[in-house]
Motif scaffolding. Structure first.
Motif, PDB file in Angstrom:
ATOM      1  N   GLU A 293       7.116  -9.038   1.157  1.00 35.84           N
ATOM      2  CA  GLU A 293       6.370  -9.532   0.004  1.00 35.84           C
ATOM      3  C   GLU A 293       5.624 -10.821   0.357  1.00 35.84           C
ATOM      4  O   GLU A 293       4.467 -11.017  -0.046  1.00 35.84           O
ATOM      5  CB  GLU A 293       7.319  -9.760  -1.157  1.00 35.84           C
ATOM      6  N   GLU A 294       6.284 -11.697   1.128  1.00 40.23           N
ATOM      7  CA  GLU A 294       5.621 -12.925   1.546  1.00 40.23           C
ATOM      8  C   GLU A 294       4.414 -12.630   2.430  1.00 40.23           C
ATOM      9  O   GLU A 294       3.365 -13.268   2.311  1.00 40.23           O
ATOM     10  CB  GLU A 294       6.613 -13.820   2.304  1.00 40.23           C
ATOM     11  N   LEU A 295       4.572 -11.649   3.306  1.00 32.16           N
ATOM     12  CA  LEU A 295       3.453 -11.267   4.170  1.00 32.16           C
ATOM     13  C   LEU A 295       2.293 -10.746   3.336  1.00 32.16           C
ATOM     14  O   LEU A 295       1.132 -11.099   3.575  1.00 32.16           O
ATOM     15  CB  LEU A 295       3.905 -10.203   5.175  1.00 32.16           C
ATOM     16  N   CYS A 296       2.597  -9.924   2.334  1.00 27.45           N
ATOM     17  CA  CYS A 296       1.539  -9.370   1.500  1.00 27.45           C
ATOM     18  C   CYS A 296       0.797 -10.472   0.753  1.00 27.45           C
ATOM     19  O   CYS A 296      -0.439 -10.456   0.658  1.00 27.45           O
ATOM     20  CB  CYS A 296       2.145  -8.369   0.510  1.00 27.45           C
ATOM     21  N   LYS A 297       1.527 -11.411   0.238  1.00 27.20           N
ATOM     22  CA  LYS A 297       0.890 -12.499  -0.487  1.00 27.20           C
ATOM     23  C   LYS A 297      -0.002 -13.325   0.437  1.00 27.20           C
ATOM     24  O   LYS A 297      -1.109 -13.726   0.068  1.00 27.20           O
ATOM     25  CB  LYS A 297       1.956 -13.395  -1.116  1.00 27.20           C
ATOM     26  N   LEU A 298       0.512 -13.564   1.653  1.00 27.12           N
ATOM     27  CA  LEU A 298      -0.254 -14.342   2.621  1.00 27.12           C
ATOM     28  C   LEU A 298      -1.533 -13.601   3.016  1.00 27.12           C
ATOM     29  O   LEU A 298      -2.608 -14.192   3.098  1.00 27.12           O
ATOM     30  CB  LEU A 298       0.613 -14.606   3.859  1.00 27.12           C
ATOM     31  N   LEU A 299      -1.411 -12.319   3.212  1.00 24.99           N
ATOM     32  CA  LEU A 299      -2.587 -11.522   3.571  1.00 24.99           C
ATOM     33  C   LEU A 299      -3.595 -11.479   2.431  1.00 24.99           C
ATOM     34  O   LEU A 299      -4.814 -11.538   2.653  1.00 24.99           O
ATOM     35  CB  LEU A 299      -2.165 -10.104   3.965  1.00 24.99           C
ATOM     36  N   LYS A 300      -3.069 -11.365   1.231  1.00 25.41           N
ATOM     37  CA  LYS A 300      -3.960 -11.272   0.069  1.00 25.41           C
ATOM     38  C   LYS A 300      -4.698 -12.582  -0.163  1.00 25.41           C
ATOM     39  O   LYS A 300      -5.850 -12.588  -0.627  1.00 25.41           O
ATOM     40  CB  LYS A 300      -3.166 -10.887  -1.162  1.00 25.41           C
ATOM     41  N   SER A 301      -4.044 -13.672   0.185  1.00 23.18           N
ATOM     42  CA  SER A 301      -4.700 -14.962   0.010  1.00 23.18           C
ATOM     43  C   SER A 301      -5.807 -15.187   1.030  1.00 23.18           C
ATOM     44  O   SER A 301      -6.732 -15.948   0.797  1.00 23.18           O
ATOM     45  CB  SER A 301      -3.667 -16.097   0.111  1.00 23.18           C
ATOM     46  N   ARG A 302      -5.689 -14.508   2.178  1.00 29.50           N
ATOM     47  CA  ARG A 302      -6.679 -14.664   3.240  1.00 29.50           C
ATOM     48  C   ARG A 302      -7.754 -13.594   3.221  1.00 29.50           C
ATOM     49  O   ARG A 302      -8.851 -13.797   3.724  1.00 29.50           O
ATOM     50  CB  ARG A 302      -5.975 -14.630   4.611  1.00 29.50           C
ATOM     51  N   LYS A 303      -7.393 -12.475   2.615  1.00 28.02           N
ATOM     52  CA  LYS A 303      -8.329 -11.349   2.706  1.00 28.02           C
ATOM     53  C   LYS A 303      -8.138 -10.425   1.510  1.00 28.02           C
ATOM     54  O   LYS A 303      -7.010 -10.107   1.136  1.00 28.02           O
ATOM     55  CB  LYS A 303      -8.086 -10.586   4.018  1.00 28.02           C
ATOM     56  N   LYS A 304      -9.235  -9.948   0.935  1.00 30.08           N
ATOM     57  CA  LYS A 304      -9.148  -9.057  -0.215  1.00 30.08           C
ATOM     58  C   LYS A 304      -8.901  -7.610   0.191  1.00 30.08           C
ATOM     59  O   LYS A 304      -8.285  -6.857  -0.549  1.00 30.08           O
ATOM     60  CB  LYS A 304     -10.434  -9.155  -1.044  1.00 30.08           C
ATOM     61  N   LYS A 305      -9.422  -7.251   1.377  1.00 34.06           N
ATOM     62  CA  LYS A 305      -9.239  -5.878   1.857  1.00 34.06           C
ATOM     63  C   LYS A 305      -8.687  -5.912   3.271  1.00 34.06           C
ATOM     64  O   LYS A 305      -9.007  -6.798   4.063  1.00 34.06           O
ATOM     65  CB  LYS A 305     -10.550  -5.089   1.829  1.00 34.06           C
ATOM     66  N   LEU A 306      -7.872  -4.929   3.541  1.00 31.97           N
ATOM     67  CA  LEU A 306      -7.234  -4.829   4.848  1.00 31.97           C
ATOM     68  C   LEU A 306      -7.488  -3.414   5.394  1.00 31.97           C
ATOM     69  O   LEU A 306      -7.284  -2.429   4.686  1.00 31.97           O
ATOM     70  CB  LEU A 306      -5.723  -5.074   4.712  1.00 31.97           C
ATOM     71  N   HIS A 307      -7.955  -3.340   6.653  1.00 32.27           N
ATOM     72  CA  HIS A 307      -8.255  -2.015   7.182  1.00 32.27           C
ATOM     73  C   HIS A 307      -6.978  -1.225   7.483  1.00 32.27           C
ATOM     74  O   HIS A 307      -6.897  -0.044   7.162  1.00 32.27           O
ATOM     75  CB  HIS A 307      -9.097  -2.133   8.444  1.00 32.27           C
ATOM     76  N   LYS A 308      -6.002  -1.862   8.080  1.00 34.59           N
ATOM     77  CA  LYS A 308      -4.751  -1.174   8.375  1.00 34.59           C
ATOM     78  C   LYS A 308      -3.613  -2.183   8.414  1.00 34.59           C
ATOM     79  O   LYS A 308      -3.803  -3.367   8.694  1.00 34.59           O
ATOM     80  CB  LYS A 308      -4.832  -0.419   9.693  1.00 34.59           C
ATOM     81  N   LEU A 309      -2.440  -1.667   8.157  1.00 33.05           N
ATOM     82  CA  LEU A 309      -1.239  -2.487   8.170  1.00 33.05           C
ATOM     83  C   LEU A 309      -0.197  -1.777   9.049  1.00 33.05           C
ATOM     84  O   LEU A 309       0.321  -0.720   8.682  1.00 33.05           O
ATOM     85  CB  LEU A 309      -0.697  -2.673   6.748  1.00 33.05           C
ATOM     86  N   ILE A 310       0.078  -2.389  10.214  1.00 27.92           N
ATOM     87  CA  ILE A 310       1.000  -1.774  11.176  1.00 27.92           C
ATOM     88  C   ILE A 310       2.297  -2.562  11.153  1.00 27.92           C
ATOM     89  O   ILE A 310       2.332  -3.763  11.470  1.00 27.92           O
ATOM     90  CB  ILE A 310       0.393  -1.782  12.593  1.00 27.92           C
ATOM     91  N   LEU A 311       3.366  -1.860  10.792  1.00 26.63           N
ATOM     92  CA  LEU A 311       4.674  -2.493  10.615  1.00 26.63           C
ATOM     93  C   LEU A 311       5.764  -1.765  11.409  1.00 26.63           C
ATOM     94  O   LEU A 311       6.894  -1.616  10.944  1.00 26.63           O
ATOM     95  CB  LEU A 311       5.044  -2.509   9.126  1.00 26.63           C
ATOM     96  N   GLN A 312       5.443  -1.335  12.601  1.00 32.10           N
ATOM     97  CA  GLN A 312       6.418  -0.625  13.413  1.00 32.10           C
ATOM     98  C   GLN A 312       7.528  -1.554  13.904  1.00 32.10           C
ATOM     99  O   GLN A 312       7.340  -2.765  14.030  1.00 32.10           O
ATOM    100  CB  GLN A 312       5.734   0.015  14.641  1.00 32.10           C
ATOM    101  N   SER A 313       8.692  -0.914  14.173  1.00 29.89           N
ATOM    102  CA  SER A 313       9.802  -1.589  14.862  1.00 29.89           C
ATOM    103  C   SER A 313      10.193  -2.900  14.186  1.00 29.89           C
ATOM    104  O   SER A 313      10.363  -3.946  14.832  1.00 29.89           O
ATOM    105  CB  SER A 313       9.433  -1.858  16.324  1.00 29.89           C
TER     106      SER A 313
END
Length: 976
Positions: A293-313
């Motif tokens: 959730e913290e990562l999502c908030k941080l990403l949303k504050s920096r960028k409105k759209k995200l091309h891909k989100l890779i969360l392996q391993s």
């Protein structure tokens, strides 16, 4: 100096070409690819000398693979004549030393692979002359240092791999590549780098840099060192801290990996200018919902759209409904592979991400896909959903209701044992479905009912045993159906109903015992590839109906390896209907004998593999391959073939590749190669080719042939001469005596044919006259010693044509049998034994009579039986020295007509003959009386000598009298 080097190089090239011309088209340790010409493979030859590998290769070689040998050193000018080489592989050897100018003259080389060796040092001039090299692979060696000018001769190098070495000085590396202005990709992974401290900058062209699996703790580099890099991999540097990236210019990065480092996402975003959408967040310890959730908030504050989100391993185990609600809009993929997820809960955790195109949840621990029938949301843009490598056991109905617009669904490599009839409902946009490597036992008529746009269906390696009727009835657009690796033993009627566009059908590794044409009824207009390998198919000798008779479009058929021991038998007409077939794989079947019509219907076949398809010694009968005139490649390895003859292979006029290794071939028919004008590749290695005189032609041919490559010719041993090789076994013994005999015999024949015509022209008549004088003298002496003549049944055998029978009955018989002479005559119609063979009757008549009287006329000359009779009498005359033959001419016959009857002319030359007086003479009565008197005297004479002097005197007197009383043409006596 340069000119001297060029001249020396030219001389080396010429010398190599002379060596090649001497050796023919064969190479000691290499094979030229028969399809990709100019490509040579010299792998696994156990050679430690580079000259032994490449010394006999032609100058036109462009691709060369020397991997998996025992090369230790590359001396200077290792490839002197291969100036057209473009790709060179010397990986997986034991190379330790590469001398200066080792690759000199390889000015056209583009790719050089030296990986997996033991190189620990490279001289400055190691790569000198490689002006066109674009790819250099030095991975998995033991390099510790690099000289500053090691790559100075590589002006257009694009990719350099130094992965897996012992390099620890980044500054030295940077200095060695600084001048490579076209370098695009540099791989420094798996070395011992601890920092990126440098004295030289990296080339501005460098966009891909791999630094993973090093010992990086701090980077200690200038901020702009990585300013041009777009792909940066720093993963598996386990001590690398976030602070090490502070201040770096990463604005051009499009993908950065920091897996298994100590860099945290928040510090990375706060300390650098990297674009959040270009970060791979795999392996960054985002294991619980709070961090996500913290990562999502941080990403949303920096960028409105995200091309891909890779969360392996990231060891993620659970994802709650609101986990990604605070993330920016994701327009591409979410990758959750290699985590510990046990359930996806109908992807509820991604609710609201309506622009997703790909969801990847591979390598997790999912056990089921629950029903999503009651959900009221969906992913309208989603096209790909992948659940590979999980533990899914069952799929509930409507499991994909929220993803109904997907085009690709990967459910392969799971444990799926049950899939509800309605599990795939609604997926009418699906084009690719992978269910392979699961535990499915049944598929039903409605399993794929809604997938009417499906093009690829993979059900390989499940446990399906029966294909029920109309299982695929709605899959009108399906092109590829893979059912291999199951337990299918039968197809119900209409099993493939509805597959009107299917081109590829894979049924290999099943339990099919036989196949019938009715099984493929709906596929006959479209099917092009059919794989039936590794089944239980076997046929009886009386099977006559071809299972392929309606598959007129089929181009590729695989029937190899029927278990447990092959098909054993090919019925008559088995391939009937396969007029378009291009490739047939019939390997690993134990056929005792191929019938001569086995392949008659395969008139378009271009590739045939019969490897390991024989029992013991297989005899390919003449005509077996007679209709395969378009065949280009034939492989018949390990079939026990004993001979290679033109009767079997002679019709393969388009054949280019003939592979016959590991057979029992001892000789090769010399006429065969004349019937194969397009042959370019002949493989006979591991065959016991006999080193005898019968194969001297083959040895000579291998030396002068420049069109057909003989695979591993120099490794062919002589089974009858231990320690010798076929290419150089001694053939002198085959020509020593034979040459002498030929000289003597031909000289004698020439002498005879030169002298005989001269003797014939000069001495023929003298010799012949002397011969007859001697024979007459000897016959007279013999008669005096034997007064009594042999007793015969008849005095004369009358040989005449049936047309002249009236003259014989009216004139001859009354004058010879009715007068005082009372001669006994043998006549066909009267004295031949009824029921006996005509030839036997003639022989008995000739040899049972003292004389043979031939009544010659035009009709007589045209009769075959009359010809036989005069030949038998002539034999007694010429070979038994008996005066048994008399000739009477009923009519004048020109000598030109008699010239065709050699034996009759021969008789006329040595014997008196009589001519019946014609009606145009002046006194026919007197002439006929004289004729009968002379004939009676001739018939009453002895058989002992054909030339009696007393008779000759009397005949001459009467001949003079006749000349006075009768015209000269009435009666003729011609003496020799």
């Amino acid at each position: 100096m340069a000119r001297a080097k060029s001249i020396a190089l030219a001389l080396v090239v010429v010398l190599c070409q002379l060596i090649l011309l001497t050796a023919g088209y064969a190479f000691r340790n290499c094979i030229e690819d028969p399809v990709q010409r100019k490509t040579f493979s010299c792998i696994y030859r156990r050679q430690s000398n580079i000259s032994a590998l490449v010394g006999d290769l032609p100058f036109w070689a462009e691709t060369l693979n020397l991997s998996n040998n025992y090369l230790h050193t590359l001396p200077p000018h290792s490839f002197p004549h291969l100036h057209q080489l473009r790709i060179l592989r010397i990986d997986h050897n034991h190379l330790q030393i590469i001398n200066a100018f080792a690759f000199y003259n390889l000015g056209q080389l583009e790719t050089l692979n030296l990986s997996s060796n033991e190189i620990n040092h490279l001289p400055s001039s190691a790569f000198s002359g490689l002006l066109n090299l674009t790819e250099l692979i030095l991975s998995r060696n033991v390099l510790e240092t690099l000289s500053l000018d090691i790559f100075s001769g590589l002006p257009i190098l694009n990719f350099l791999s130094l992965q897996g070495n012992h390099l620890d000085n980044f500054s030295q590396i940077a200095a060695s590549v600084a001048h490579l202005h076209r370098l695009n990709k540099l791989d420094l992974s798996s070395n011992y780098l601890q920092s990126l401290q440098h004295s030289s900058s990296l080339p501005q062209s460098l966009t891909i840099l791999y630094l993973c699996k090093n010992w990086l703790v701090k980077l200690a580099c200038e901020p702009n060192l990585l300013s041009s890099v777009k792909l940066l991999d720093l993963s598996y540097n386990k001590k690398l801290q976030s602070a090490a990236l502070q201040g770096l210019n990463l604005k051009n990065i499009t993908y950065v990996r920091l897996r298994y480092t100590r860099v945290s996402p928040d510090n990375l975003l706060s300390l650098t200018n990297v674009n959040p959408g270009h970060i791979d967040f795999s392996g960054m310890s985002l294991s619980n919902k709070f961090k996500l959730e913290e990562l999502c908030k941080l990403l949303k504050s920096r960028k409105k759209k995200l091309h891909k989100l890779i969360l392996q391993s990231n060891e993620i185990q659970n994802l709650e409904n609101v986990t990604f609600s605070n993330c920016p809009i994701i327009t591409g993929a979410v990758d959750l592979s290699h985590n510990r997820l046990k359930s996806t809960d109908c992807l509820y955790f991604l609710k609201g991400q309506n622009y997703l195109t790909d969801i990847i949840v591979e390598h997790n621990v999912l056990t089921s896909l629950m029903s999503c029938q009651k959900l009221n949301f969906s992913f309208p843009k989603l096209t790909r959903l992948s659940y590979r490598y999980n533990r899914i056991l069952y799929i509930r109905p409507f499991a994909f209701k929220q993803t109904v617009r997907i085009q690709t669904l990967n459910l392969n490599i799971n444990n799926i044992a049950y899939m509800d009839h309605k599990a795939l409902r609604g997926l009418n946009h699906l084009t690719t479905l992978r269910l392979d490597n699961n535990l499915l036992t049944d598929i039903y008529e409605d399993s794929f009912e809604d997938l009417y746009n499906l093009q690829i269906l993979n059900l390989r390696n499940n446990r399906i045993s029966v294909i029920f009727s109309k299982t695929f009835h709605n899959l009108n657009h399906l092109r590829i159906l893979d059912l291999g690796g199951n337990k299918i033993s039968q197809f119900q009627h209409w099993a493939f109903f509805g597959l009107n566009n299917l081109t590829n059908l894979y049924l290999d590794h099943n339990h099919l015992k036989e196949i019938e044409s009715r099984h493929f009824g709906p596929l006959q207009a479209t099917l092009q590839v059919l794989d039936l390998q590794q089944n239980l198919i076997r046929y009886l000798p009386n099977s006559t109906r071809s299972p392929f008779q309606n598959l007129t479009k089929l181009k590729d058929l695989k029937l190899g390896g029927q278990i447990p021991s092959g098909m054993k038998l090919l019925p008559h007409g088995f391939f009937h209907g396969l007029n378009s077939l291009k490739s047939l794989y019939f390997t690993n079947n134990q056929i005792s004998s191929f019938q001569t019509d086995a392949f008659d219907d395969l008139t378009s076949l271009e590739f045939l593999s019969l490897d390991n398809s024989g029992i013991g010694m297989v005899q390919l009968h003449p005509g077996t391959l007679k209709n395969l005139r378009k065949l280009k490649r034939l492989s018949a390895e390990n079939m026990g073939i004993e001979s290679v003859s033109a009767d079997v292979f002679g019709n393969l006029t388009e054949l280019q590749v003939l592979q016959l290794p590991h057979n029992a071939i001892r000789t090769v028919d010399q006429a065969l190669l004349n019937h194969l004008p397009n042959l370019r590749y002949l493989d006979l290695h591991e065959c016991p080719i006999s080193c005898t005189c019968s194969n001297t032609w083959l040895q000579n041919w291998t030396k002068i042939n420049y069109n057909v490559q003989i695979v591993y010719l120099y490794n062919l041993d002589c089974p009858d001469l231990p320690g010798s090789k076929f290419y150089n076994f001694d053939i002198e013994v085959c020509y020593l005596d034979l040459g002498l005999y030929l000289f003597v015999s031909t000289s004698a024949i020439i002498f005879i044919f030169s002298v005989l015509p001269l003797l014939y022209v000069k001495l023929y008549w003298n010799l012949k006259y002397s011969y007859y004088v001697f024979r007459s003298w000897f016959g007279e002496r013999w008669r005096k010693l034997h007064d009594e003549e042999e007793q015969c049944k008849y005095d004369a055998f009358i040989s005449y044509n049936s047309v002249d029978e009236q003259w014989v009955l009216d004139q001859l018989v009354p004058n010879l049998e009715g007068k005082e002479t009372s001669l006994r005559l043998c006549l066909h119609h009267r004295d031949f034994e009824p029921g006996r063979d005509i030839v036997d009757n003639i022989v008995n008549a000739v040899y049972g009579s003292r004389k043979t009287l031939c009544i010659v006329s035009q009709h007589y000359l045209r009769s075959e039986w009359c010809s036989l009779e005069i030949q038998l009498a002539s034999y007694r005359l010429f070979h038994e020295l008996r005066d048994v033959l008399l000739l009477v001419f009923l009519e004048p016959i020109p000598e030109s007509q008699l010239s065709a009857y050699h034996r009759m002319r021969k008789v006329m030359l040595k014997k008196t003959y009589l001519q019946w007086p014609g009606p145009d003479c002046s006194d026919p009565t007197r002439a006929q009386e004289l004729f009968w008197n002379q004939l009676r005297r001739a018939l009453g004479s002895s058989n002992s000598s054909p030339h009696r002097e007393d008779e000759k005197g009397e005949w001459s007197k009467e001949n003079n009298f006749a000349n006075q009383q009768v015209k000269d043409d009435t009666l003729y006596y011609l003496m020799p």
